[in-house]
Design a protein around this motif. Structure first.
Motif, PDB file in Angstrom:
ATOM      1  N   LEU A  33       0.815  -1.210   0.000  1.00 57.66           N
ATOM      2  CA  LEU A  33       0.000   0.000   0.000  1.00 57.66           C
ATOM      3  C   LEU A  33       0.851   1.263   0.000  1.00 57.66           C
ATOM      4  O   LEU A  33       0.447   2.294  -0.557  1.00 57.66           O
ATOM      5  N   GLN A  34       2.030   1.207   0.600  1.00 60.65           N
ATOM      6  CA  GLN A  34       2.869   2.401   0.673  1.00 60.65           C
ATOM      7  C   GLN A  34       3.353   2.871  -0.698  1.00 60.65           C
ATOM      8  O   GLN A  34       3.780   4.008  -0.851  1.00 60.65           O
ATOM      9  N   ASN A  35       3.271   1.980  -1.707  1.00 57.96           N
ATOM     10  CA  ASN A  35       3.686   2.357  -3.058  1.00 57.96           C
ATOM     11  C   ASN A  35       2.604   3.104  -3.829  1.00 57.96           C
ATOM     12  O   ASN A  35       2.847   3.583  -4.932  1.00 57.96           O
ATOM     13  N   TRP A  36       1.398   3.200  -3.256  1.00 58.47           N
ATOM     14  CA  TRP A  36       0.286   3.851  -3.949  1.00 58.47           C
ATOM     15  C   TRP A  36       0.268   5.342  -3.636  1.00 58.47           C
ATOM     16  O   TRP A  36       0.264   5.732  -2.464  1.00 58.47           O
ATOM     17  N   PRO A  37       0.200   6.221  -4.642  1.00 59.88           N
ATOM     18  CA  PRO A  37       0.082   7.655  -4.361  1.00 59.88           C
ATOM     19  C   PRO A  37      -1.134   7.995  -3.510  1.00 59.88           C
ATOM     20  O   PRO A  37      -1.094   8.917  -2.698  1.00 59.88           O
ATOM     21  N   ALA A  38      -2.227   7.236  -3.673  1.00 63.93           N
ATOM     22  CA  ALA A  38      -3.450   7.511  -2.910  1.00 63.93           C
ATOM     23  C   ALA A  38      -3.243   7.326  -1.420  1.00 63.93           C
ATOM     24  O   ALA A  38      -3.966   7.911  -0.607  1.00 63.93           O
ATOM     25  N   ALA A  39      -2.248   6.512  -1.038  1.00 66.74           N
ATOM     26  CA  ALA A  39      -2.001   6.241   0.378  1.00 66.74           C
ATOM     27  C   ALA A  39      -0.855   7.076   0.933  1.00 66.74           C
ATOM     28  O   ALA A  39      -0.349   6.791   2.025  1.00 66.74           O
ATOM     29  N   ALA A  40      -0.458   8.116   0.208  1.00 64.47           N
ATOM     30  CA  ALA A  40       0.715   8.898   0.612  1.00 64.47           C
ATOM     31  C   ALA A  40       0.528   9.592   1.955  1.00 64.47           C
ATOM     32  O   ALA A  40       1.500   9.840   2.670  1.00 64.47           O
ATOM     33  N   THR A  41      -0.712   9.909   2.322  1.00 63.16           N
ATOM     34  CA  THR A  41      -0.950  10.658   3.563  1.00 63.16           C
ATOM     35  C   THR A  41      -1.373   9.770   4.728  1.00 63.16           C
ATOM     36  O   THR A  41      -1.785  10.277   5.773  1.00 63.16           O
ATOM     37  N   VAL A  42      -1.277   8.461   4.560  1.00 63.50           N
ATOM     38  CA  VAL A  42      -1.635   7.551   5.662  1.00 63.50           C
ATOM     39  C   VAL A  42      -0.635   7.708   6.805  1.00 63.50           C
ATOM     40  O   VAL A  42       0.582   7.724   6.592  1.00 63.50           O
ATOM     41  N   GLN A  43      -1.144   7.847   8.019  1.00 63.71           N
ATOM     42  CA  GLN A  43      -0.298   7.892   9.219  1.00 63.71           C
ATOM     43  C   GLN A  43      -0.142   6.463   9.743  1.00 63.71           C
ATOM     44  O   GLN A  43      -1.078   5.885  10.309  1.00 63.71           O
ATOM     45  N   TRP A  44       1.041   5.888   9.558  1.00 63.67           N
ATOM     46  CA  TRP A  44       1.279   4.482   9.915  1.00 63.67           C
ATOM     47  C   TRP A  44       1.785   4.366  11.341  1.00 63.67           C
ATOM     48  O   TRP A  44       2.568   5.194  11.797  1.00 63.67           O
ATOM     49  N   ALA A  45       1.352   3.315  12.026  1.00 60.54           N
ATOM     50  CA  ALA A  45       1.843   3.036  13.379  1.00 60.54           C
ATOM     51  C   ALA A  45       1.628   1.558  13.680  1.00 60.54           C
ATOM     52  O   ALA A  45       0.670   0.940  13.206  1.00 60.54           O
ATOM     53  N   ARG A  46       2.532   0.998  14.474  1.00 63.34           N
ATOM     54  CA  ARG A  46       2.370  -0.382  14.928  1.00 63.34           C
ATOM     55  C   ARG A  46       1.227  -0.438  15.934  1.00 63.34           C
ATOM     56  O   ARG A  46       1.010   0.488  16.720  1.00 63.34           O
ATOM     57  N   LEU A  47       0.474  -1.529  15.899  1.00 63.70           N
ATOM     58  CA  LEU A  47      -0.623  -1.712  16.849  1.00 63.70           C
ATOM     59  C   LEU A  47      -0.559  -3.105  17.456  1.00 63.70           C
ATOM     60  O   LEU A  47      -0.558  -4.109  16.737  1.00 63.70           O
TER      61      LEU A  47
END
Length: 483
Positions: free
Chosen positions: A377-391
């Motif tokens: 998903l990180q390679n998709w421009p649409a997901a560029a603003t996702v705030q990622w964190a471990r859960l």
């Protein structure tokens, strides 16, 4: 979205207000009633071409206002005095057919004698055929399979068709409707206006443009993303994207429960990739005390209506759905979206996330992913603003908590539009017979042969008892709690 066959067109002059368009007085009056003064970017770009009679190939994201962009133009061309189908809108799913129908009815509500109908599978075709025999609609909004059935049975003849709309063309193709669409188009008059709209423009959609549109005006208002991709700029600015990375897939159920149990989660829409997963997650959530409903393609239309109604009126707090079933779903005040299963394509990610934060509202879209899914998903421009964190989700309680009582309860009434029942009739009955205060009557949904009314949970049993065998508009009805 340029090709040698469909060159980019110069932008039409942008109108600052709907009053700048040469719309009929009736349409202008409807816009005033709706409180719409200024067009959205897609409406400002598309409407001049539609009103000018041009074919249009438009790329526009979910929630951009494209239904009104083409709807105002096609309604302008309707002659209500003619008892004939003049517009056909093809959509990929039943829910979208209902949504588009309702949106067009809103725009045309001040146009006298205008008739708009929706046709789709999941209920008897004879009901649609009988309605057409009584009064032919001017506009048909339909799924391809059901429309083709009507054409083959000659329940109507499209010889006076003026406009064909292919809405969400990418999804129509994804669902395998190529053959049905080709057959439908072959049976329509060649002299017509054709409008095509799609969230993305991959090669297969461009091929559809070349096959069915004549010298189209090409409009792209997706924020500048490349053709065939969903650019991050197409998502609302007030949408927060949060990605939760779990170590393994078996942690996702606990992560889902944790996310939708947060105090600000509100009403949640949860996406799964298969029908079996939808049923599995719905059972899991119900077992954990969540008022959850399922929505997928194997459900009959009354069951779909019930699930959506319960989410809209607050008697359910979560809806678990497949992408196809949720296509066109429109729920006011939807606070949270959760993508439980990772989407296969970037446009699917965008469609899911765009279900919340609509029309200026604030919303949050969550993704539950494993590390390999995050890497994709990180390679998709649409997901560029996702705030990622471990859960690391908290452990689920050993015993399921008692299911919370919702603030509202939905009641089923055995009469609807065909029995000439309106929302106002139901309000009157629930006040005069059911003993409710007028402002205590919640959301009302009137369907063809039945209706739903939301009432306060604390008064539901008393209202139910009083409404048994009550008369609404002189007709005795049965009332039951929706389980």
């Amino acid at each position: 979205m340029q090709t040698s066959d469909t060159p980019a067109q110069p932008a039409a002059p942008r109108a600052a207000a709907f009053a700048d368009f040469d719309l009929t007085p009736a349409l202008q009056a409807a816009l005033v009633e709706l409180g719409w003064a200024a067009p959205t970017p897609v409406q400002a770009a598309v409407l001049p071409f539609v009103l000018g009679g041009h074919d249009v190939a438009g790329q526009a994201p979910t929630g951009s206002g494209k239904t009104a962009a083409y709807g105002l133009g096609l309604l302008q061309r309707i002659d209500p005095a003619e008892n004939a189908v003049q517009v056909i809108v093809l959509v990929p799913a039943r829910e979208l057919a209902l949504q588009v129908r309702d949106a067009l009815r809103q725009l045309g509500k001040t146009t006298p004698n205008l008739r708009i109908a929706s046709y789709y599978g999941g209920h008897p075709m004879r009901d649609e055929r009988k309605a057409m025999e009584n009064q032919m609609p001017h506009v048909i909004v339909a799924t391809p399979g059901r429309l083709l059935d009507h054409l083959e049975q000659r329940t109507f003849v499209p010889n006076q068709l003026k406009v064909l709309v292919l809405d969400e063309a990418d999804k129509l193709l994804d669902l395998g409707f190529q053959e049905e669409m080709a057959t439908i188009v072959s049976r329509l008059p060649q002299r017509r206006q054709t409008l095509l709209f799609s969230a993305t423009m991959p090669d297969k959609v461009l091929a559809l443009v070349r096959s069915h549109l004549a010298r189209p005006k090409v409009v792209n208002v997706d924020g500048g993303g490349a053709a065939g991709t969903a650019g991050a700029a197409t998502l609302p600015e007030n949408l927060l994207l949060r990605g939760h990375v779990v170590s393994a897939a078996d942690q996702k159920p606990a992560a889902l429960y944790h996310v939708i149990s947060q105090p600000n989660a509100g009403r949640s829409l949860i996406f799964a990739n298969t029908r079996d997963r939808v049923e599995e997650l719905t059972r899991f959530l119900r077992g954990r005390g969540v008022a959850a409903e399922a929505l997928h393609g194997k459900m009959m239309q009354p069951e779909r209506d019930k699930a959506l109604m319960k989410l809209r009126n607050g008697s359910a707090t979560a809806l678990v759905a497949t992408d196809v079933a949720a296509r066109g779903l429109d729920v006011d005040e939807l606070d949270t979206v959760v993508q439980y299963d990772a989407p296969e394509q970037a446009d699917t990610f965008q469609h899911r996330a765009g279900r919340t934060a609509r029309a200026g509202a604030v919303g949050t879209a969550h993704l539950l992913v494993t590390p390999p899914e995050q890497a994709k998903l990180q390679n998709w421009p649409a997901a560029a603003t996702v705030q990622w964190a471990r859960l690391v989700p908290p452990a689920l309680p050993a015993a399921a908590p008692k299911a919370p009582r919702p603030s509202t309860v939905s009641l089923h009434i055995s009469a609807g539009k065909r029995e000439k029942i309106s929302a106002g009739d139901l309000v009157g009955a629930f006040v005069s017979v059911g003993g409710l205060e007028r402002d205590a009557v919640g959301r009302i949904e009137v369907h063809e042969h039945y209706s739903f009314v939301a009432v306060p949970e604390a008064q539901a049993e008393a209202v139910l008892a009083k409404m048994q065998n009550a008369k609404v508009k002189g007709k005795k009805v049965k009332v039951a709690i929706v389980r």
